[in-house]
Design an enzyme around this catalytic site. Sequence first.
Site: not given
Length: 432
Positions: A9, A12, A104, A186, A204, A304
Amino acid sequence: MAMKVALLGCGVVGAEVVRLLQEQADELAARIGTPVEVGGIAVRRLGRARGTGLDPELFTTDAMALVTRPDIDLVVEVIGGIEPARSLILAAIKNGKSVVTANKALLAEDGAAIHDAAREAGVDVYYEAAVAGAIPLLRPLRDSLAGDRVKRVMGIVNGTTNFILDRMHTQGAGFTESLEEAQALGYAEADPTADVEGFDSAAKAAILARLAFHTRQVTAADVHREGITGVTAGDIASAEAMGCVVKPLAICQLSEDGSSVGVRVHPAMLPREHPLATVGGAYNAVFVEAESAGRLMFYGAGAGGAPTASAVLGDLVAVARNRLAGTSVAEGGHDTGLPVHPMGDTVTRYHLALDVADRPGVLARVAEVFAENHVSIKNVRQEGHGDDAQLVLVSHRAPDSALDATVRRLRALDTVRSVASVMRVEALNNAD
């Protein structure tokens, strides 16, 4: 000889991992004891501009071939989801690769099988980034508190829902308006279901419960889950009148007799003096109560690209050091076997707002319903509105099943026009 990393991957988080590997190459080599280099990056489509500055030849769409290559030492998985992530991780482990993952959902569903495979192969699986982003939380639970008895883990582990409820509280905004702002910034996806309906937090919470109570019995399906879509301006105002704020909580708690664990995700009212009550915006925080260590607080950026990549790199350094030393950290070998008890057995408190007919005997009848279900009332407030009134009640602690039965019985009373609000109330400790 350099240690080679395969990255699954390059979105971001993946792009941030690559950036940090490049920018901190010398520091990472010093911390680990050998250089680390990217051996390959698996992506869905080739030719897309990724801004990594890496040789295009490193990119491949054949993820399985990459994770089973003989020269690869470590695999970093940041694609998310169940498949193909599970198959790729298990293949990497079978071929002797240690794994760092931020997944997760996969760990919450199939963590036990993955750790069994890693223990059998003698490799590591680290996953600090899977819960609460950059906050160093999982290793302290697994290692630092291994000699203690954790009684409760309660936290805000989803920044999107915390941002929404914080805006509703501090700005007086509505749910829809706050969600749209979160999306514009975002913090929330175009489809926010996983966040606002509690699926993200439930995954989680399952991971936290397994680590805190050393039990392999917890999966995301075992977590009692409620989203925040039903939270209203009235709930926010009622909480404020009580000296509370509404927070999206994940709670993992040992039963009072220590024979089982409860794991739940739902919005709840918290007193302003609770450390979690001051956590604003999209931040995460987790409050841990242990028998000997007492109360511990972990706080920081929970999502983030950069914060998550920081946690990934921390795991990568630990895993690489272990590999260089010829060791691995096995997880899950010992299982306390503690089962998950149903939500009905969880002892909690309720805040109720009832719209009722404003006439004599109504409060007495409401109190009778509480008594019939063996629930006592801690406090009550009544506000009149012409022929109608609103009763606001907070119960003492009782089994959730008894509280739920009370609410269902109240809805059936002809003097109760509606149950306008039902929300749990949490305290700094288990006492009223």
